[in-house]
Design an enzyme around this catalytic site. Structure first.
Site, PDB file in Angstrom:
ATOM      1  N   HIS A 160      24.966  23.708  76.200  1.00 49.91           N
ATOM      2  CA  HIS A 160      24.915  22.463  75.425  1.00 49.91           C
ATOM      3  C   HIS A 160      24.877  22.768  73.920  1.00 49.91           C
ATOM      4  O   HIS A 160      23.901  22.458  73.237  1.00 49.91           O
ATOM      5  CB  HIS A 160      23.653  21.706  75.856  1.00 49.91           C
ATOM      6  CG  HIS A 160      23.683  20.239  75.587  1.00 49.91           C
ATOM      7  ND1 HIS A 160      23.711  19.711  74.318  1.00 49.91           N
ATOM      8  CD2 HIS A 160      23.681  19.172  76.428  1.00 49.91           C
ATOM      9  CE1 HIS A 160      23.707  18.394  74.397  1.00 49.91           C
ATOM     10  NE2 HIS A 160      23.709  18.041  75.647  1.00 49.91           N
ATOM     11  N   GLU A 265      30.517  21.267  74.441  1.00 52.26           N
ATOM     12  CA  GLU A 265      29.719  21.872  75.502  1.00 52.26           C
ATOM     13  C   GLU A 265      30.594  22.306  76.693  1.00 52.26           C
ATOM     14  O   GLU A 265      30.920  21.488  77.547  1.00 52.26           O
ATOM     15  CB  GLU A 265      28.677  20.861  75.966  1.00 52.26           C
ATOM     16  CG  GLU A 265      27.907  20.165  74.863  1.00 52.26           C
ATOM     17  CD  GLU A 265      27.247  18.887  75.335  1.00 52.26           C
ATOM     18  OE1 GLU A 265      26.999  18.731  76.545  1.00 52.26           O
ATOM     19  OE2 GLU A 265      26.977  18.011  74.481  1.00 52.26           O
TER      20      GLU A 265
HETATM   21  O1  TA6 Z   1      25.857  16.413  76.811  1.00 50.43           O
HETATM   22  C1  TA6 Z   1      25.758  15.087  76.351  1.00 50.43           C
HETATM   23  C2  TA6 Z   1      24.523  14.450  76.952  1.00 50.43           C
HETATM   24  O2  TA6 Z   1      24.603  14.428  78.360  1.00 50.43           O
HETATM   25  C3  TA6 Z   1      24.359  13.059  76.356  1.00 50.43           C
HETATM   26  O3  TA6 Z   1      24.610  12.066  77.317  1.00 50.43           O
HETATM   27  C4  TA6 Z   1      22.909  13.056  75.875  1.00 50.43           C
HETATM   28  O4  TA6 Z   1      22.041  12.640  76.912  1.00 50.43           O
HETATM   29  C5  TA6 Z   1      22.732  14.543  75.528  1.00 50.43           C
HETATM   30  O5  TA6 Z   1      23.354  15.220  76.610  1.00 50.43           O
HETATM   31  C6  TA6 Z   1      21.316  14.983  75.271  1.00 50.43           C
HETATM   32  O6  TA6 Z   1      20.592  15.022  76.468  1.00 50.43           O
HETATM   33  P1  TA6 Z   1      19.035  15.463  76.374  1.00 50.43           P
HETATM   34  O7  TA6 Z   1      18.531  15.443  77.795  1.00 50.43           O
HETATM   35  O8  TA6 Z   1      18.993  16.829  75.758  1.00 50.43           O
HETATM   36  O9  TA6 Z   1      18.373  14.438  75.461  1.00 50.43           O
END
Ligand code: TA6
Length: 292
Positions: A160, A265
């Site tokens: 991520h 990501e």
């Molecule tokens: O990767 C994008 C995502 O899935 C968004 O939908 C948002 O939720 C982000 O990840 C952050 O997620 P987190 O659980 O780290 O707040």
């Protein structure tokens, strides 16, 4: 090359001046610095100034490791897991230096089931995360082993990555022609309906949360006087996320933090990897500074 270890993590340094900081918590890379064109060390990743790095919650930034599920769990084996799984909020252990020569330095961290994980995830697994620092490049490889002799495991995995960039000027290529799912759509049916990306370059001038399927495994995030190349192996999909003003609702996101990053990501997040007993799956991300 020097490797500095503390109780909380490891810092790798390269003779070129580049460095990477890895927390044992979540095996989260929280800093990657590379000299810019004026030889000043420049941070290439974004970590919110309100991020928790004490292990109380996943780090808001850097490169969180997402395993065994992406987003809210949908697989029966993941029913007890929180969003993005457990790998990013467990303490990993430092295994060893894997490589240390003039090309670069590489370390491996490990995560195995512990009582807390076993209470929410019944499958056996072994994770190894190999982080390699070179002059202008950072590689992160997630190795998933299935130690079972009888049962397959099904998982999703994603890195991520929060790339430090001016969100209002960044472009991601090449995504044109790919099928994607828009998680910002208001209703579930719309979110589950694939669209085709028509743009030759994707910007994030509005709340963007798109899951692109079966990508080209090589992307560029570019902006005026800056850019990163993102290469992937086995991470067949790629997510592009920036919350824009919605980011103000994220408790550990600094005010207007959304303006300073784009998440690109690489992951395997549409469908599940099915890993047979005794087998290993490796997902790789390679980040390279291409400008700035
Ligand atoms: O990767 C994008 C995502 O899935 C968004 O939908 C948002 O939720 C982000 O990840 C952050 O997620 P987190 O659980 O780290 O707040």
């Amino acid at each position: 090359m020097p490797i500095d270890q503390t109780k909380d993590g490891i810092t790798l340094r390269h003779p070129s001046g580049s460095s990477v900081d890895i927390l044992f918590y979540g095996a989260t890379v929280v800093s990657w610095k590379v000299p810019n064109e004026t030889t000043q060390l420049a941070e290439r990743l974004f970590v919110s100034s309100k991020a928790f790095t004490d292990g109380s919650k996943p780090v808001r930034g850097g490169i969180p490791v997402v395993f065994p599920c992406f987003g809210a769990p949908t697989h029966p084996e993941h029913a007890k897991l929180s969003q993005h799984g457990f790998a990013r909020n467990e303490i990993w252990t430092f295994d060893k230096v894997v490589m240390d020569n003039e090309a670069g330095v590489s370390v491996r961290l490990l995560l195995d089931p512990n009582p807390r994980i076993a209470s929410i995830y019944a499958k056996s697994f072994h994770l190894a995360y190999v982080v390699t620092l070179a002059a202008h490049q950072l590689s992160t490889d997630l190795h998933v082993d299935n130690p079972s002799t009888t049962e397959a495991i099904e998982f999703q995995a994603l890195l991520h990555t929060y790339i430090r960039a001016p969100a209002e000027d960044v472009r991601v290529t090449p995504l044109q022609g790919l099928s994607y799912y828009d998680k910002t759509e208001a209703d579930e049916l719309a979110r589950a309906t694939p669209k085709i990306e028509t743009r030759s370059e994707v910007d994030v001038k509005k709340f963007t949360d798109s899951v692109y399927e079966n990508g080209p495994l090589a992307y560029k995030a570019t902006w005026p006087n800056g850019g990163l190349e993102i290469k992937a192996r086995q991470f067949k999909d790629v997510v592009v996320w920036n919350p824009q003003e919605e980011g103000r609702k994220i408790a550990d996101m600094e005010t207007d933090g959304w303006k300073h990053y784009i998440c690109v990501e690489p992951g395997f997040v549409r469908g599940f990897v099915s890993l047979e007993p005794g087998k290993t799956w490796i997902g790789q991300q390679v980040l390279t500074v291409i400008q700035g």
